[in-house]
Scaffold this motif. Structure first.
Motif, PDB file in Angstrom:
ATOM      1  N   SER A 123      56.159  35.266  26.769  1.00  9.97           N
ATOM      2  CA  SER A 123      56.697  36.565  26.387  1.00  9.97           C
ATOM      3  C   SER A 123      57.080  37.416  27.588  1.00  9.97           C
ATOM      4  O   SER A 123      57.958  38.278  27.492  1.00  9.97           O
ATOM      5  CB  SER A 123      55.682  37.328  25.520  1.00  9.97           C
ATOM      6  OG  SER A 123      54.497  37.582  26.256  1.00  9.97           O
ATOM      7  N   ASP A 249      55.650  44.205  24.754  1.00 15.98           N
ATOM      8  CA  ASP A 249      54.226  43.897  24.749  1.00 15.98           C
ATOM      9  C   ASP A 249      53.589  44.493  26.003  1.00 15.98           C
ATOM     10  O   ASP A 249      54.271  45.027  26.880  1.00 15.98           O
ATOM     11  CB  ASP A 249      53.975  42.386  24.639  1.00 15.98           C
ATOM     12  CG  ASP A 249      54.541  41.589  25.806  1.00 15.98           C
ATOM     13  OD1 ASP A 249      54.930  42.201  26.823  1.00 15.98           O
ATOM     14  OD2 ASP A 249      54.603  40.351  25.700  1.00 15.98           O
ATOM     15  N   ASN A 250      52.264  44.417  26.083  1.00 14.32           N
ATOM     16  CA  ASN A 250      51.557  45.081  27.185  1.00 14.32           C
ATOM     17  C   ASN A 250      51.874  44.471  28.549  1.00 14.32           C
ATOM     18  O   ASN A 250      51.879  45.176  29.562  1.00 14.32           O
ATOM     19  CB  ASN A 250      50.048  45.059  26.931  1.00 14.32           C
ATOM     20  CG  ASN A 250      49.614  46.205  26.046  1.00 14.32           C
ATOM     21  OD1 ASN A 250      50.275  47.240  25.979  1.00 14.32           O
ATOM     22  ND2 ASN A 250      48.490  46.034  25.352  1.00 14.32           N
ATOM     23  N   THR A 260      49.492  50.055  29.972  1.00 11.23           N
ATOM     24  CA  THR A 260      49.371  49.262  28.748  1.00 11.23           C
ATOM     25  C   THR A 260      48.912  50.185  27.625  1.00 11.23           C
ATOM     26  O   THR A 260      48.465  51.301  27.871  1.00 11.23           O
ATOM     27  CB  THR A 260      48.355  48.113  28.910  1.00 11.23           C
ATOM     28  OG1 THR A 260      47.064  48.673  29.243  1.00 11.23           O
ATOM     29  CG2 THR A 260      48.787  47.151  30.006  1.00 11.23           C
ATOM     30  N   ASN A 264      48.584  47.468  20.811  1.00 16.53           N
ATOM     31  CA  ASN A 264      50.037  47.520  20.929  1.00 16.53           C
ATOM     32  C   ASN A 264      50.693  46.561  19.936  1.00 16.53           C
ATOM     33  O   ASN A 264      50.539  45.344  20.030  1.00 16.53           O
ATOM     34  CB  ASN A 264      50.450  47.150  22.361  1.00 16.53           C
ATOM     35  CG  ASN A 264      51.935  47.241  22.595  1.00 16.53           C
ATOM     36  OD1 ASN A 264      52.691  47.682  21.731  1.00 16.53           O
ATOM     37  ND2 ASN A 264      52.367  46.824  23.771  1.00 16.53           N
ATOM     38  N   ALA A 267      53.077  43.346  20.749  1.00 15.70           N
ATOM     39  CA  ALA A 267      52.613  42.021  21.171  1.00 15.70           C
ATOM     40  C   ALA A 267      53.333  40.926  20.394  1.00 15.70           C
ATOM     41  O   ALA A 267      53.616  41.071  19.208  1.00 15.70           O
ATOM     42  CB  ALA A 267      51.106  41.913  20.966  1.00 15.70           C
ATOM     43  N   LYS A 268      53.617  39.827  21.077  1.00 15.83           N
ATOM     44  CA  LYS A 268      54.303  38.712  20.418  1.00 15.83           C
ATOM     45  C   LYS A 268      53.978  37.408  21.125  1.00 15.83           C
ATOM     46  O   LYS A 268      53.570  37.401  22.281  1.00 15.83           O
ATOM     47  CB  LYS A 268      55.809  38.940  20.405  1.00 15.83           C
ATOM     48  CG  LYS A 268      56.443  39.208  21.764  1.00 15.83           C
ATOM     49  CD  LYS A 268      57.927  39.511  21.613  1.00 15.83           C
ATOM     50  CE  LYS A 268      58.549  39.945  22.947  1.00 15.83           C
ATOM     51  NZ  LYS A 268      58.172  41.319  23.298  1.00 15.83           N
ATOM     52  N   ALA A 306      53.195  40.919  16.355  1.00 16.66           N
ATOM     53  CA  ALA A 306      52.024  41.684  15.917  1.00 16.66           C
ATOM     54  C   ALA A 306      52.371  42.629  14.787  1.00 16.66           C
ATOM     55  O   ALA A 306      51.497  43.066  14.040  1.00 16.66           O
ATOM     56  CB  ALA A 306      51.441  42.472  17.091  1.00 16.66           C
ATOM     57  N   MET A 381      46.403  38.963  29.141  1.00 15.48           N
ATOM     58  CA  MET A 381      47.713  38.741  28.528  1.00 15.48           C
ATOM     59  C   MET A 381      47.630  37.623  27.495  1.00 15.48           C
ATOM     60  O   MET A 381      48.216  37.708  26.407  1.00 15.48           O
ATOM     61  CB  MET A 381      48.752  38.381  29.593  1.00 15.48           C
ATOM     62  CG  MET A 381      48.993  39.444  30.648  1.00 15.48           C
ATOM     63  SD  MET A 381      50.281  38.883  31.824  1.00 15.48           S
ATOM     64  CE  MET A 381      50.190  40.200  33.063  1.00 15.48           C
ATOM     65  N   GLU A 384      45.656  38.616  24.301  1.00 15.50           N
ATOM     66  CA  GLU A 384      46.472  39.348  23.325  1.00 15.50           C
ATOM     67  C   GLU A 384      47.293  38.389  22.476  1.00 15.50           C
ATOM     68  O   GLU A 384      47.529  38.636  21.294  1.00 15.50           O
ATOM     69  CB  GLU A 384      47.382  40.345  24.046  1.00 15.50           C
ATOM     70  CG  GLU A 384      46.616  41.516  24.662  1.00 15.50           C
ATOM     71  CD  GLU A 384      47.499  42.709  24.968  1.00 15.50           C
ATOM     72  OE1 GLU A 384      48.736  42.542  25.029  1.00 15.50           O
ATOM     73  OE2 GLU A 384      46.952  43.827  25.116  1.00 15.50           O
ATOM     74  N   GLN A 385      47.714  37.272  23.073  1.00 15.79           N
ATOM     75  CA  GLN A 385      48.456  36.264  22.316  1.00 15.79           C
ATOM     76  C   GLN A 385      47.550  35.600  21.264  1.00 15.79           C
ATOM     77  O   GLN A 385      47.982  35.310  20.156  1.00 15.79           O
ATOM     78  CB  GLN A 385      49.001  35.204  23.270  1.00 15.79           C
ATOM     79  CG  GLN A 385      49.884  35.770  24.380  1.00 15.79           C
ATOM     80  CD  GLN A 385      51.311  35.290  24.306  1.00 15.79           C
ATOM     81  OE1 GLN A 385      51.567  34.098  24.188  1.00 15.79           O
ATOM     82  NE2 GLN A 385      52.247  36.211  24.355  1.00 15.79           N
ATOM     83  N   VAL A 388      47.337  37.792  18.213  1.00  9.44           N
ATOM     84  CA  VAL A 388      48.523  37.695  17.355  1.00  9.44           C
ATOM     85  C   VAL A 388      48.441  36.444  16.488  1.00  9.44           C
ATOM     86  O   VAL A 388      48.750  36.470  15.295  1.00  9.44           O
ATOM     87  CB  VAL A 388      49.811  37.685  18.209  1.00  9.44           C
ATOM     88  CG1 VAL A 388      51.042  37.464  17.324  1.00  9.44           C
ATOM     89  CG2 VAL A 388      49.964  38.985  18.976  1.00  9.44           C
TER      90      VAL A 388
END
Length: 421
Positions: A123, A249-250, A260, A264, A267-268, A306, A381, A384-385, A388
């Motif tokens: 991403s 995304d962040n 950040t 958020n 996110a993707k 997200a 990072m 966060e994935q 999702v």
């Protein structure tokens, strides 16, 4: 700050009912409402001639004279960086504005952090690669071979050797973190080969980013010769006024802006076609070259967002394509099936769910394993994935058909969400 406010008013800015202050727990400034604004009402207006863009700069006598020495033209980003390099904090016509600008930035580039691209999620990887490529190309023009932080020297160092590295680095960040998208007219003395869509706009650039509850929408009213920020919904007294910088995304927010956001929704997880095909085969789908060709023609992204409560319509559609029989694809028959307005057969829908759940669990496991191997400074990072993926997988816990993502046609949309902003 009082000097800056007085300067804005003297130049025709209008922002009654707003004040600039530092939000709690935030090191920067924000704009707050001291009254209630109804939807559609302008909350900030300023004359368009105060939009600092490349045309404005190159037409100023000081810069016209400097650039007359060279046969080559500068690009908009370089011109704006040059402007913030040379404007004197005490004598400049923009002095009150220059004095309220941040003295340093929290971006990796400003701090001298250089990420190994192979440790970054997809991403952010392309954005980071493109940024480094731009920086490297500019560095080659200068003839310097610094590390990433020092490579942001531009060809300005070559054209204007009196500029220090630190000054250029600061000025570049002023522009990169505060510029706003504006469709500028072409100018004969500007290199417009890559377009000219940036401007730095005093006061407006103090609006902070919130993709969920933003109330401000910026408009360049060319007919009226002004730049306006309108309330897209009612703004209550005491609220901070936000705009949206984009569905970032962040990781992107950190690299580009130096901050950040908690929870958020930008996110993707990007799922390239080669990864999608691998996941499909793990789930027991017999993917043929014919399937691959149809997928390429359909051209839908398979990413997880997200903002979605489960797999998007485009991802489900791609799995549906891979489940088609040969006779369903022959002679373009797949188009009538995929683009039909008729509800999907319940048995087919259940099979899509069954395969998708396997695929996404496998994807999640892969992301988790990668997270464990990554340097500590980028592990967040990847985490966060994982979140999702979790949201998408949890959606299979409900049998409520109303939760299924609808096609753009069913939703009355013109097109499906793209892979990038």
């Amino acid at each position: 700050m009082n000097e800056f406010i007085g300067w804005c008013k003297a130049r025709g800015y209008k922002f009654d009912g707003l004040e600039i202050t530092c939000p709690p727990g935030n090191c920067g400034n924000g704009i707050y409402s001291t009254t209630t604004f109804r939807a559609g009402r302008p909350i900030i207006t300023l004359p368009e001639y105060d939009m600092i863009n490349s045309a404005l700069v190159v037409d100023l006598p000081f810069y016209r004279k400097k650039m007359a020495k060279f046969t080559e033209k500068l690009k908009p980003m370089e011109i704006l960086t040059m402007f913030f390099c040379f404007e004197d904090f005490e004598t400049s016509a923009w002095s009150p504005y220059l004095k309220v600008l941040p003295k340093e930035f929290d971006t990796p580039a400003f701090k001298g952090i250089d990420y190994d691209v192979n440790t970054l999620p997809l991403s952010i990887r392309k954005f980071w690669v493109d940024q480094k490529k731009e920086i490297s190309e500019i560095s080659e023009k200068v003839g310097d071979h610094y590390e990433v932080r020092k490579k942001i020297v531009f060809q300005l160092r070559r054209l204007f050797p009196e500029l220090t590295h630190d000054k250029i680095l600061w000025a570049w960040h002023v522009v990169n973190t505060r510029c706003i998208f504006v469709e500028n007219e072409e100018h004969d003395n500007v290199d417009n080969s890559d377009g000219d869509t940036i401007a730095v706009i005093p006061y407006v650039d103090m609006l902070n980013h919130d993709p969920q509850k933003y109330q401000g929408v910026a408009i360049h009213e060319k007919r009226n010769g002004r730049y306006v920020v309108q309330a897209k919904r009612q703004i209550m007294e005491g609220e901070q006024v936000f705009v949206c910088y984009g569905a970032h995304d962040n990781a992107r927010l950190l690299v580009e802006y130096g901050f950040t956001l908690p929870n958020n929704l930008g996110a993707k997880v990007l799922i390239p076609q080669e990864v999608l095909l691998t996941l499909a085969k793990i789930a027991g789908i017999a993917v043929t070259r014919e399937h691959e060709m149809v997928l390429e023609e359909v051209g839908l992204p398979s990413h997880l967002y997200a903002t979605d409560e489960g797999p998007s319509w485009s991802l489900r559609t791609n799995v549906r394509v891979m489940l088609l029989e040969h006779w369903q694809m022959a002679n373009g028959r797949w188009k009538k099936i995929i683009y039909s307005h008729d509800p999907i057969d319940e048995e087919v829908d259940q099979k899509i769910d069954e395969k998708l759940e396997i695929m996404l669990k496998e994807l999640r496991n892969g992301v988790v394993e990668k997270t464990k191997k990554m340097p500590k400074d980028v592990q967040w990072m990847w985490e966060e994935q994982v979140k999702v993926c979790d949201v998408a997988i949890e959606s299979f816990g409900t049998n409520d058909s109303s939760q299924k993502p609808r096609s753009p046609v069913e939703k009355g949309e013109d097109k499906e969400k793209g892979s990038e902003e």
